[in-house]
Design an enzyme around this catalytic site. Structure first.
Site, PDB file in Angstrom:
ATOM      1  CD  GLU A 170      -3.256   0.553   2.094  1.00 18.97           C
ATOM      2  OE1 GLU A 170      -4.394   0.240   1.733  1.00 18.97           O
ATOM      3  OE2 GLU A 170      -2.944   0.677   3.285  1.00 18.97           O
TER       4      GLU A 170
ATOM      5  CE  LYS B 214     -10.769   2.983   2.239  1.00 21.93           C
ATOM      6  NZ  LYS B 214     -10.046   3.862   3.160  1.00 21.93           N
TER       7      LYS B 214
ATOM      8  CG  HIS C 169       7.049 -29.706   2.231  1.00 22.05           C
ATOM      9  ND1 HIS C 169       7.701 -30.870   1.933  1.00 22.05           N
ATOM     10  CD2 HIS C 169       7.682 -29.184   3.319  1.00 22.05           C
ATOM     11  CE1 HIS C 169       8.666 -31.068   2.820  1.00 22.05           C
ATOM     12  NE2 HIS C 169       8.686 -30.059   3.667  1.00 22.05           N
TER      13      HIS C 169
HETATM   14  O1  PA5 Z   1      -2.818   1.900   6.017  1.00 26.34           O
HETATM   15  C1  PA5 Z   1      -3.878   2.470   5.808  1.00 26.34           C
HETATM   16  O2  PA5 Z   1      -3.987   3.701   5.847  1.00 26.34           O
HETATM   17  C2  PA5 Z   1      -5.141   1.665   5.556  1.00 26.34           C
HETATM   18  O3  PA5 Z   1      -4.858   0.326   5.378  1.00 26.34           O
HETATM   19  C3  PA5 Z   1      -6.104   1.828   6.711  1.00 26.34           C
HETATM   20  O4  PA5 Z   1      -5.503   1.338   7.892  1.00 26.34           O
HETATM   21  C4  PA5 Z   1      -7.429   1.096   6.463  1.00 26.34           C
HETATM   22  O5  PA5 Z   1      -7.972   1.494   5.250  1.00 26.34           O
HETATM   23  C5  PA5 Z   1      -8.407   1.369   7.595  1.00 26.34           C
HETATM   24  O6  PA5 Z   1      -8.550   2.742   7.759  1.00 26.34           O
HETATM   25  P1  PA5 Z   1      -9.171   3.351   9.059  1.00 26.34           P
HETATM   26  O7  PA5 Z   1      -8.257   3.078  10.206  1.00 26.34           O
HETATM   27  O8  PA5 Z   1      -9.287   4.805   8.781  1.00 26.34           O
HETATM   28  O9  PA5 Z   1     -10.505   2.715   9.264  1.00 26.34           O
END
Ligand code: PA5
Length: 436
Positions: free
Chosen positions: A291, A426, A312
């Site tokens: 990410e 989203k 394996h």
């Molecule tokens: O690393 C990130 O920013 C994302 O993976 C968030 O942790 C995830 O989308 C969840 O977001 P939030 O904590 O705002 O609910």
């Protein structure tokens, strides 16, 4: 301290066409200078706040008291959150709690709660859990930095419905929120309902947040030594503030992986812990790496594996498949179980070579053998050795890999702290649900 071994990335070990030479390292050390400046700029602008937040004296304020209150009142801790709000805790619980934690008696758990981290919104799994544990003796910890995440909102609303049905107006006593101190829907709900809450430091993004309330509060509820973990993180941050590639282990992790992608087209990063405790470290890493760096057509793809299990399953591909991977082995020098608990003393015939060996020894031998076998086929790897899997070394690990990822972001020329690519999905989900 964690030990880092980069020798199997080198041309000496894996051959000229697949490995790093001294000249390559000198060239990389030059580009590291600019990336170091970029990283320091991110620290100044607070985008890389993960690096300095571990020194904030307010970071753990109120956590110990709240954790012991939760532990004394509840049998179950259900964490509702997803992505960075779940993976750090998952990794910590797997690494540091004794095996089969939830199956142990309350006494064997030191009177700490069972832990369930619910990140997905699978209806069978979620309702099955709620049906099994019951609401009254359960604390629901809703963790969402933004407060706007659909999955976490759905989990919270379903759990709240169950709590209201079971407890009426007393439902609020079983909910605590971890969210932005001032902004977002969850903060508004906290204020409106008068819920208990803890703040997430502003600017600290989900996947970099395991060393703040997001990871520390639930970890403390389970009896994990969060002070030792933070000390490990601080020590590693000190090690990783060195300006040069040579002195900074995180710069080598991030720098070398970027180099293999840019120069050798090895853009798959496989992490293989040789320990069940560290099994979810690769899940945490996969999110952090993917990410943070997968942007603008760039990035390398993280793959999760487990030693010895995947010898394996995946290792055939790793030995003889495409030469597009860099491997990271996570090894453990001393397991928690006493060696004698798994020592073999009566092996005979074809099994005789196992005589006198314990499982830790066998697992370590398999790790070394796989490293060597991969190197012999020109498959580069690095090894991170944990003297022991404890809170201190987990703190070091998180800090090293967060810094490595940010540094790799600087080398790729992308912003490792945003995630524009997940926003569209989203938004469309919200639109589709609102229309329906
Ligand atoms: O690393 C990130 O920013 C994302 O993976 C968030 O942790 C995830 O989308 C969840 O977001 P939030 O904590 O705002 O609910």
């Amino acid at each position: 301290m964690l030990k880092f071994d980069f020798s199997n990335l080198m041309a000496d070990s894996v051959g000229q066409s697949d490995g790093l030479t001294a000249n390559d390292i000198s060239a990389l050390a030059e580009s590291a200078k600019g990336a170091h400046q970029k990283f320091n700029g991110w620290r100044e602008s607070r985008e890389a706040i993960f690096f300095d937040v571990v020194n904030d004296p307010d970071l753990t304020r109120g956590i110990a008291d709240k954790a012991s209150e939760i532990a004394s009142r509840f049998e179950n801790l259900v964490v509702l959150g997803i992505g960075g709000s779940a993976l750090g805790l998952r990794c910590l619980a797997q690494a540091l709690l004794p095996a089969q934690w939830n199956l142990r008696t309350s006494e064997a758990r030191g009177r700490k709660p069972r832990i369930f981290v619910c990140d997905n919104i699978d209806p069978d799994a979620f309702s099955g859990l709620l049906d099994t544990i019951g609401a009254e003796r359960t604390c629901f910890m809703v963790i969402s930095k933004s407060g706007g995440t659909t999955e976490t909102a759905a989990q919270y609303l379903v759990a709240r419905g169950r709590l209201k049905a079971a407890l009426g107006d007393r439902w609020k006593k079983n909910v605590i929120a971890v969210t932005d101190p001032a902004r977002g829907v969850l903060r508004e709900i906290v204020q409106k309902e008068g819920l208990d809450s803890f703040p997430v430091p502003p600017m600290l993004g989900g996947r970099f947040s395991v060393l703040c309330s997001v990871g520390l509060l639930p970890a403390a509820c389970l009896g994990i030594d969060i002070e030792a973990m933070l000390q490990g993180a601080r020590d590693m941050a000190k090690r990783c503030s060195a300006a040069t590639l040579d002195e900074n282990p995180a710069y080598r992790i991030g720098g070398f992986q970027h180099w293999f992608d840019a120069k050798k087209r090895k853009n798959i990063s496989v992490m293989i812990p040789y320990s069940d405790s560290l099994m979810l470290a690769s899940d945490w890493y996969a999110q952090l790496w993917a990410e943070s760096l997968g942007k603008e057509g760039k990035g390398s793809t993280p793959v999760k594996a487990l030693g010895a299990t995947d010898q394996h399953s995946q290792v055939q591909l790793y030995m003889e498949g495409p030469r597009d991977k860099v491997f990271t082995f996570l090894g453990v020098e001393r397991f928690r179980a006493d060696d004698s608990a798994t020592r073999i003393s009566d092996a005979e015939g074809a099994y005789a070579y196992l005589n006198g060996k314990d499982m830790g020894e066998i697992l370590r031998a398999e790790q070394q053998a796989t490293t060597k076998a991969l190197a012999s086929q020109g498959r580069p790897s690095m090894t991170v050795s944990f003297p022991a899997v404890d809170a201190r070394h987990m703190g070091e690990f998180f800090m090293a890999y967060e810094t490595a990822t940010a540094f790799a972001g600087a080398l790729y020329g992308v912003n490792p702290f945003d995630q524009p690519g997940v926003e569209l999905g989203k938004k469309l989900t919200r639109e589709m649900l609102a229309k329906a």
